[in-house]
Design a protein around this motif. Structure first.
Motif, PDB file in Angstrom:
ATOM      1  N   SER A 114     -12.932  10.809  -4.946  1.00 22.10           N
ATOM      2  CA  SER A 114     -12.463  10.384  -6.266  1.00 22.10           C
ATOM      3  C   SER A 114     -11.322   9.391  -6.110  1.00 22.10           C
ATOM      4  N   ALA A 115     -11.136   8.582  -7.111  1.00 26.30           N
ATOM      5  CA  ALA A 115     -10.023   7.637  -7.109  1.00 26.30           C
ATOM      6  C   ALA A 115      -8.702   8.383  -7.036  1.00 26.30           C
ATOM      7  N   THR A 116      -8.650   9.536  -7.658  1.00 27.41           N
ATOM      8  CA  THR A 116      -7.429  10.343  -7.639  1.00 27.41           C
ATOM      9  C   THR A 116      -7.070  10.760  -6.222  1.00 27.41           C
ATOM     10  N   ALA A 117      -8.057  11.135  -5.419  1.00 28.48           N
ATOM     11  CA  ALA A 117      -7.802  11.554  -4.041  1.00 28.48           C
ATOM     12  C   ALA A 117      -7.268  10.391  -3.213  1.00 28.48           C
ATOM     13  N   VAL A 118      -7.824   9.204  -3.393  1.00 24.72           N
ATOM     14  CA  VAL A 118      -7.365   8.039  -2.645  1.00 24.72           C
ATOM     15  C   VAL A 118      -5.950   7.674  -3.061  1.00 24.72           C
ATOM     16  N   VAL A 119      -5.688   7.646  -4.358  1.00 22.77           N
ATOM     17  CA  VAL A 119      -4.347   7.311  -4.847  1.00 22.77           C
ATOM     18  C   VAL A 119      -3.333   8.334  -4.355  1.00 22.77           C
ATOM     19  N   SER A 120      -3.709   9.601  -4.345  1.00 23.88           N
ATOM     20  CA  SER A 120      -2.812  10.647  -3.848  1.00 23.88           C
ATOM     21  C   SER A 120      -2.500  10.463  -2.365  1.00 23.88           C
ATOM     22  N   ALA A 121      -3.515  10.111  -1.580  1.00 20.19           N
ATOM     23  CA  ALA A 121      -3.298   9.883  -0.146  1.00 20.19           C
ATOM     24  C   ALA A 121      -2.391   8.681   0.084  1.00 20.19           C
ATOM     25  N   VAL A 122      -2.604   7.617  -0.672  1.00 19.90           N
ATOM     26  CA  VAL A 122      -1.763   6.424  -0.538  1.00 19.90           C
ATOM     27  C   VAL A 122      -0.329   6.741  -0.951  1.00 19.90           C
ATOM     28  N   ALA A 123      -0.163   7.488  -2.038  1.00 15.03           N
ATOM     29  CA  ALA A 123       1.173   7.854  -2.504  1.00 15.03           C
ATOM     30  C   ALA A 123       1.892   8.714  -1.467  1.00 15.03           C
ATOM     31  N   ALA A 124       1.193   9.664  -0.883  1.00 11.46           N
ATOM     32  CA  ALA A 124       1.798  10.515   0.142  1.00 11.46           C
ATOM     33  C   ALA A 124       2.147   9.687   1.376  1.00 11.46           C
ATOM     34  N   TYR A 125       1.240   8.806   1.783  1.00 12.22           N
ATOM     35  CA  TYR A 125       1.472   7.956   2.954  1.00 12.22           C
ATOM     36  C   TYR A 125       2.711   7.087   2.764  1.00 12.22           C
ATOM     37  N   ALA A 126       2.900   6.590   1.563  1.00 10.68           N
ATOM     38  CA  ALA A 126       4.041   5.716   1.272  1.00 10.68           C
ATOM     39  C   ALA A 126       5.366   6.452   1.366  1.00 10.68           C
ATOM     40  N   LYS A 127       5.329   7.767   1.270  1.00  9.40           N
ATOM     41  CA  LYS A 127       6.564   8.559   1.327  1.00  9.40           C
ATOM     42  C   LYS A 127       6.904   9.033   2.733  1.00  9.40           C
ATOM     43  N   ILE A 128       6.040   8.740   3.704  1.00 15.26           N
ATOM     44  CA  ILE A 128       6.287   9.175   5.082  1.00 15.26           C
ATOM     45  C   ILE A 128       6.677   7.962   5.912  1.00 15.26           C
ATOM     46  N   ASN A 129       7.856   8.006   6.520  1.00 15.29           N
ATOM     47  CA  ASN A 129       8.306   6.871   7.326  1.00 15.29           C
ATOM     48  C   ASN A 129       7.677   6.902   8.713  1.00 15.29           C
ATOM     49  N   ALA A 130       8.006   5.930   9.542  1.00 10.96           N
ATOM     50  CA  ALA A 130       7.410   5.803  10.879  1.00 10.96           C
ATOM     51  C   ALA A 130       7.730   6.994  11.775  1.00 10.96           C
ATOM     52  N   ASN A 131       8.806   7.711  11.470  1.00 10.65           N
ATOM     53  CA  ASN A 131       9.170   8.900  12.252  1.00 10.65           C
ATOM     54  C   ASN A 131       8.523  10.169  11.727  1.00 10.65           C
TER      55      ASN A 131
END
Length: 78
Positions: A46-63
């Motif tokens: 679902s689009a919701t699952a992709v958006v959620s994954a992108v949002a979570a990814y954006a909150k995790i830094n390189a460390n």
């Protein structure tokens, strides 16, 4: 696993922290999110699952640390 060897959850976490495994775990979470995002076009999600994954990814830094970002937008400046 803890139940199998009669080890408490706290003991497992202390051990993981002592060996620096928590940092590796954080990096693994980021890598897993990258794979979800990369495969979004190959599987039925679902689009919701992709958006959620992108949002979570954006909150995790390189460390592998979770960073809450806040952004303030002034509608008057737009």
């Amino acid at each position: 696993m803890g139940k199998q060897y009669s080890v408490s959850r706290d003991s497992i976490y202390r051990h993981a922290h002592a060996l620096g495994l928590m940092d590796k775990r954080r990096r693994n979470v980021r890598a897993a999110l990258e794979k979800i995002i990369e495969k979004a076009g190959d599987v039925e999600v679902s689009a919701t699952a992709v958006v959620s994954a992108v949002a979570a990814y954006a909150k995790i830094n390189a460390n592998g640390q979770w960073i809450e970002r806040s952004e303030h937008v002034s509608l008057n400046e737009l």
